[in-house]
Write an enzyme that holds these catalytic residues in place. Structure first.
Site: not given
Ligand code: AMP
Length: 223
Positions: A13, A88, A127, A160, A171
């Site tokens: 994404k 999400r 990654r 990360r 996750r």
């Molecule tokens: P990502 O970078 O999209 O993989 O997001 C990393 C982390 O941020 C996730 O594992 C959640 O802890 C938090 N996070 C990101 N987007 C959301 C969302 N829309 N709702 C809740 N938590 C989020």
């Protein structure tokens, strides 16, 4: 152009959203990036969300919604946006509809990048991300430059903190339990474009562009 980009962690994404941002000239709005930035800046928001990010759990809906509401009220979002990693949960999907209504906006497309689960774990452990310009690498398929430096801005790339096997599993479980329902939510509204995320990143981007073009043409035919 107003787009929602869905897909499990590791589906690509972020990579695709960055390309779309350049191609269509609208901001990529990644809730994950906003949360990570807040944690790094040790801000009030960062203190509230750090434990969720470390655990691979979702940040509560009310906090996430108020942040997105604020971000979409900024001037650059008037031209459009690519929502990456948001919504999400189904309540977030319902919440974003309300925000869109308030602005008199409609989504142009919801894109779902799907990919087999076994590929995801290896992608996430491979990654690397540039902490400065956010360019995303894969140690085999799209490696950084010599000495692990970002090929765009020269900063040493990072892993990360949540890209470790234990948190990745958490996750994935969170995705199945809470986020997969968002895909169904948009599928029921016949708003979903499915894209195969298993292909090479240029091919995935081609598929996205073609699907968006097709969607635009069919909208024009209906008008
Ligand atoms: P990502 O970078 O999209 O993989 O997001 C990393 C982390 O941020 C996730 O594992 C959640 O802890 C938090 N996070 C990101 N987007 C959301 C969302 N829309 N709702 C809740 N938590 C989020």
């Amino acid at each position: 152009m107003r787009i929602v980009l869905l897909g499990p962690p590791g589906s690509g994404k972020g990579t695709q959203a960055q390309r779309m941002e350049k191609r269509y000239g609208v901001p990529q709005i990644s809730t994950g990036d906003i949360f990570r930035k807040a944690v790094a800046a040790k801000s009030e928001l960062g203190a509230k969300v750090a434990t969720y990010l470390d655990a691979g759990a979702l940040v509560p809906d009310d906090l996430t919604m108020s942040l997105v509401r604020e971000r979409l009220a900024q001037e650059d979002a008037e031209r459009g946006f690519i929502l990456d990693g948001f919504p999400r949960t189904v309540p977030q999907a319902v919440g974003v509809e309300e925000i869109l209504r308030e602005h008199g906006w409609e989504l142009d497309a919801v894109i779902n990048i799907s990919i087999p689960t076994d590929v995801l774990v290896s992608r996430l452990t491979m990654r690397r991300v540039c902490p400065s310009c956010k360019t995303i690498y894969h140690m085999v398929d799209h490696p950084p430059g010599p000495n692990g430096l970002c090929t765009v801005c020269g900063t040493p790339v990072d892993v990360r903190p949540d890209d470790n096997v234990e948190t990745i599993k958490k996750r994935m479980a969170v995705y199945s339990a809470q986020t997969a329902a968002v895909v169904d939510y948009y599928r029921k509204k016949s708003a979903l474009i499915d894209v195969d995320g298993g292909a090479e990143r240029d091919k995935v981007f081609d598929s996205i562009q073609k699907a968006l073009e097709e969607k635009r043409r069919s909208r024009e035919r209906r008008q």
